[in-house]
Design a protein around this motif. Structure first.
Motif, PDB file in Angstrom:
ATOM      1  N   VAL A 176       0.859  -1.187   0.000  1.00 31.27           N
ATOM      2  CA  VAL A 176       0.000   0.000   0.000  1.00 31.27           C
ATOM      3  C   VAL A 176       0.894   1.236   0.000  1.00 31.27           C
ATOM      4  O   VAL A 176       1.882   1.272   0.755  1.00 31.27           O
ATOM      5  N   THR A 177       0.591   2.184  -0.777  1.00 29.14           N
ATOM      6  CA  THR A 177       1.372   3.439  -0.821  1.00 29.14           C
ATOM      7  C   THR A 177       1.037   4.282   0.376  1.00 29.14           C
ATOM      8  O   THR A 177      -0.145   4.512   0.685  1.00 29.14           O
ATOM      9  N   VAL A 178       2.113   4.675   1.136  1.00 31.56           N
ATOM     10  CA  VAL A 178       1.920   5.459   2.346  1.00 31.56           C
ATOM     11  C   VAL A 178       2.294   6.895   2.033  1.00 31.56           C
ATOM     12  O   VAL A 178       3.394   7.156   1.521  1.00 31.56           O
ATOM     13  N   PRO A 179       1.462   7.846   2.360  1.00 29.87           N
ATOM     14  CA  PRO A 179       1.796   9.257   2.138  1.00 29.87           C
ATOM     15  C   PRO A 179       3.000   9.630   2.981  1.00 29.87           C
ATOM     16  O   PRO A 179       3.162   9.135   4.110  1.00 29.87           O
ATOM     17  N   PRO A 180       3.868  10.511   2.501  1.00 30.32           N
ATOM     18  CA  PRO A 180       5.058  10.888   3.268  1.00 30.32           C
ATOM     19  C   PRO A 180       4.722  11.528   4.602  1.00 30.32           C
ATOM     20  O   PRO A 180       5.407  11.278   5.604  1.00 30.32           O
ATOM     21  N   LEU A 182       2.145  10.930   6.529  1.00 28.83           N
ATOM     22  CA  LEU A 182       1.703   9.882   7.446  1.00 28.83           C
ATOM     23  C   LEU A 182       2.881   9.020   7.898  1.00 28.83           C
ATOM     24  O   LEU A 182       2.959   8.587   9.051  1.00 28.83           O
ATOM     25  N   LEU A 183       3.812   8.840   6.966  1.00 31.45           N
ATOM     26  CA  LEU A 183       4.973   8.031   7.316  1.00 31.45           C
ATOM     27  C   LEU A 183       5.843   8.752   8.345  1.00 31.45           C
ATOM     28  O   LEU A 183       6.363   8.132   9.288  1.00 31.45           O
ATOM     29  N   ASP A 184       5.978  10.127   8.189  1.00 35.63           N
ATOM     30  CA  ASP A 184       6.755  10.869   9.164  1.00 35.63           C
ATOM     31  C   ASP A 184       6.090  10.852  10.542  1.00 35.63           C
ATOM     32  O   ASP A 184       6.760  10.718  11.582  1.00 35.63           O
ATOM     33  N   HIS A 185       4.765  10.976  10.538  1.00 36.25           N
ATOM     34  CA  HIS A 185       4.053  10.933  11.807  1.00 36.25           C
ATOM     35  C   HIS A 185       4.186   9.566  12.474  1.00 36.25           C
ATOM     36  O   HIS A 185       4.372   9.448  13.704  1.00 36.25           O
ATOM     37  N   ALA A 186       4.141   8.538  11.648  1.00 37.82           N
ATOM     38  CA  ALA A 186       4.267   7.178  12.199  1.00 37.82           C
ATOM     39  C   ALA A 186       5.671   6.939  12.742  1.00 37.82           C
ATOM     40  O   ALA A 186       5.872   6.260  13.763  1.00 37.82           O
ATOM     41  N   ARG A 187       6.671   7.559  12.110  1.00 36.31           N
ATOM     42  CA  ARG A 187       8.033   7.376  12.591  1.00 36.31           C
ATOM     43  C   ARG A 187       8.211   8.031  13.966  1.00 36.31           C
ATOM     44  O   ARG A 187       8.928   7.504  14.829  1.00 36.31           O
ATOM     45  N   LYS A 188       7.566   9.172  14.172  1.00 35.65           N
ATOM     46  CA  LYS A 188       7.652   9.829  15.463  1.00 35.65           C
ATOM     47  C   LYS A 188       7.011   8.970  16.555  1.00 35.65           C
ATOM     48  O   LYS A 188       7.533   8.852  17.676  1.00 35.65           O
ATOM     49  N   ILE A 189       5.878   8.391  16.219  1.00 32.26           N
ATOM     50  CA  ILE A 189       5.203   7.519  17.197  1.00 32.26           C
ATOM     51  C   ILE A 189       6.070   6.299  17.510  1.00 32.26           C
ATOM     52  O   ILE A 189       6.185   5.863  18.672  1.00 32.26           O
ATOM     53  N   ALA A 190       6.709   5.765  16.464  1.00 33.07           N
ATOM     54  CA  ALA A 190       7.546   4.580  16.678  1.00 33.07           C
ATOM     55  C   ALA A 190       8.753   4.911  17.528  1.00 33.07           C
ATOM     56  O   ALA A 190       9.167   4.140  18.406  1.00 33.07           O
ATOM     57  N   ASP A 191       9.335   6.119  17.299  1.00 28.93           N
ATOM     58  CA  ASP A 191      10.483   6.518  18.108  1.00 28.93           C
ATOM     59  C   ASP A 191      10.082   6.714  19.566  1.00 28.93           C
ATOM     60  O   ASP A 191      10.826   6.322  20.494  1.00 28.93           O
ATOM     61  N   ALA A 192       8.921   7.337  19.787  1.00 35.00           N
ATOM     62  CA  ALA A 192       8.468   7.546  21.165  1.00 35.00           C
ATOM     63  C   ALA A 192       8.193   6.195  21.860  1.00 35.00           C
ATOM     64  O   ALA A 192       8.501   6.010  23.051  1.00 35.00           O
ATOM     65  N   HIS A 193       7.612   5.251  21.113  1.00 31.71           N
ATOM     66  CA  HIS A 193       7.328   3.927  21.697  1.00 31.71           C
ATOM     67  C   HIS A 193       8.618   3.195  22.024  1.00 31.71           C
ATOM     68  O   HIS A 193       8.745   2.530  23.088  1.00 31.71           O
ATOM     69  N   HIS A 194       9.580   3.325  21.159  1.00 33.82           N
ATOM     70  CA  HIS A 194      10.845   2.639  21.410  1.00 33.82           C
ATOM     71  C   HIS A 194      11.571   3.252  22.595  1.00 33.82           C
ATOM     72  O   HIS A 194      12.236   2.543  23.389  1.00 33.82           O
ATOM     73  N   ALA A 195      11.440   4.575  22.743  1.00 32.29           N
ATOM     74  CA  ALA A 195      12.086   5.236  23.868  1.00 32.29           C
ATOM     75  C   ALA A 195      11.441   4.852  25.185  1.00 32.29           C
ATOM     76  O   ALA A 195      12.107   4.775  26.223  1.00 32.29           O
ATOM     77  N   GLN A 196      10.121   4.645  25.167  1.00 31.84           N
ATOM     78  CA  GLN A 196       9.413   4.285  26.395  1.00 31.84           C
ATOM     79  C   GLN A 196       9.601   2.800  26.766  1.00 31.84           C
ATOM     80  O   GLN A 196       9.816   2.459  27.931  1.00 31.84           O
ATOM     81  N   THR A 197       9.490   1.930  25.761  1.00 31.05           N
ATOM     82  CA  THR A 197       9.483   0.477  26.054  1.00 31.05           C
ATOM     83  C   THR A 197      10.809  -0.189  25.749  1.00 31.05           C
ATOM     84  O   THR A 197      11.097  -1.273  26.268  1.00 31.05           O
ATOM     85  N   GLY A 198      11.616   0.399  24.910  1.00 28.01           N
ATOM     86  CA  GLY A 198      12.871  -0.225  24.537  1.00 28.01           C
ATOM     87  C   GLY A 198      12.723  -1.280  23.475  1.00 28.01           C
ATOM     88  O   GLY A 198      13.694  -1.964  23.142  1.00 28.01           O
ATOM     89  N   ILE A 220       3.124   0.483   6.800  1.00 33.86           N
ATOM     90  CA  ILE A 220       3.910   1.503   7.516  1.00 33.86           C
ATOM     91  C   ILE A 220       4.973   0.802   8.388  1.00 33.86           C
ATOM     92  O   ILE A 220       6.124   1.228   8.472  1.00 33.86           O
ATOM     93  N   ALA A 221       4.588  -0.295   9.085  1.00 35.92           N
ATOM     94  CA  ALA A 221       5.519  -1.002   9.947  1.00 35.92           C
ATOM     95  C   ALA A 221       6.646  -1.596   9.132  1.00 35.92           C
ATOM     96  O   ALA A 221       7.812  -1.655   9.570  1.00 35.92           O
ATOM     97  N   LEU A 222       6.329  -2.048   7.899  1.00 36.93           N
ATOM     98  CA  LEU A 222       7.351  -2.603   7.045  1.00 36.93           C
ATOM     99  C   LEU A 222       8.371  -1.543   6.627  1.00 36.93           C
ATOM    100  O   LEU A 222       9.570  -1.819   6.560  1.00 36.93           O
ATOM    101  N   GLN A 223       7.898  -0.325   6.386  1.00 37.70           N
ATOM    102  CA  GLN A 223       8.803   0.738   5.981  1.00 37.70           C
ATOM    103  C   GLN A 223       9.599   1.286   7.154  1.00 37.70           C
ATOM    104  O   GLN A 223      10.718   1.782   6.951  1.00 37.70           O
ATOM    105  N   LEU A 224       9.052   1.166   8.369  1.00 32.42           N
ATOM    106  CA  LEU A 224       9.758   1.670   9.530  1.00 32.42           C
ATOM    107  C   LEU A 224      10.807   0.659  10.056  1.00 32.42           C
ATOM    108  O   LEU A 224      11.630   1.033  10.861  1.00 32.42           O
TER     109      LEU A 224
END
Length: 225
Positions: A176-180, A182-198, A220-224
């Motif tokens: 599925v084509t992800v808009p840029p 949305l992808l940037d927003h998803a990356r921020k969420i992923a970084d915050a989750h990784h910082a909290q949970t490791g 999105i998870a595949l691209q991240l």
């Protein structure tokens, strides 16, 4: 084959002693007034009583009567031997000795009769031996230990063949084509989750945070990753 005569010293000594005792008894009976054949009968009577008592003792050692008559005959024989050795005056025998010599035939007859009719114990038969029970020999257990087969010699381990490195999987293109944005927003969420949970964020958590369909969340998870 003719038998060879052999002189036995013990037998010769017994004959000499018997002849002397016989003569002493004869002389004592003659001195006590028993002349003629009567004087010769007295030694025979004493010796026969002595032999009869001895034979009864041999047959029954516990017979006290046999021992008593043997002692009486032995005293009569020894007394005659001692009396004729100069202890008495053979020409003037005392009256009591004449009485003993005169009463001896009745005494010898009584002793001989009792010895002849004494009860001889019947020997008890020996118990028959118990029959031996023959049993078949019990089979002997085979104690032969079977030897276990010797293990085969161990072969040296074969060297593993060199394995070629697995080819890196080719990147899968997002379905599925992800808009840029949305992808940037998803990356921020992923970084915050990784910082909290490791731990990296998974597709389910990312879908819940973004509120997107499962296919888009997977893309999105595949691209991240």
């Amino acid at each position: 084959m003719p038998r060879t005569l052999r002189f036995d010293a013990v037998l010769i000594q017994a004959v000499i002693a018997g002849a002397l005792s016989f003569a002493h008894l004869h002389d004592l009976a003659a001195a006590a007034g028993q002349d003629g054949w009567k004087a010769w009968a007295y030694p025979v009577s004493v010796d026969l009583l002595l032999v009869a008592a001895w034979r009864r003792m041999r047959a029954d050692a516990g017979n006290r009567d046999a021992w008593l008559w043997f002692a009486i005959a032995l005293v009569a024989s020894l007394g005659a031997n001692v009396a004729t050795a100069g202890m008495l005056d053979m020409n003037n025998v005392p009256a009591w000795l004449r009485i003993v010599v005169a009463g001896w035939p009745a005494l010898a007859f009584l002793g001989g009769t009792l010895l002849a009719h004494a009860h001889t114990p019947t020997p008890q038969p020996e118990p028959a031996p118990a029959p031996v029970e023959h049993r078949d020999p019990e089979p002997v257990a085979d104690l032969t230990v079977e030897r276990a087969p010797e293990p085969a010699p161990e072969l040296p381990p074969a060297e593993p063949a060199p394995q070629e490195p697995d080819p890196e999987p080719a990147p899968v293109a997002p379905a599925v084509t992800v808009p840029p944005a949305l992808l940037d927003h998803a990356r921020k969420i992923a970084d915050a989750h990784h910082a909290q949970t490791g731990t990296p964020i998974d597709a389910a958590t990312l879908r819940a945070r973004l509120g997107v369909p499962p296919a888009l969340a997977d893309s999105i998870a595949l691209q991240l990753a």
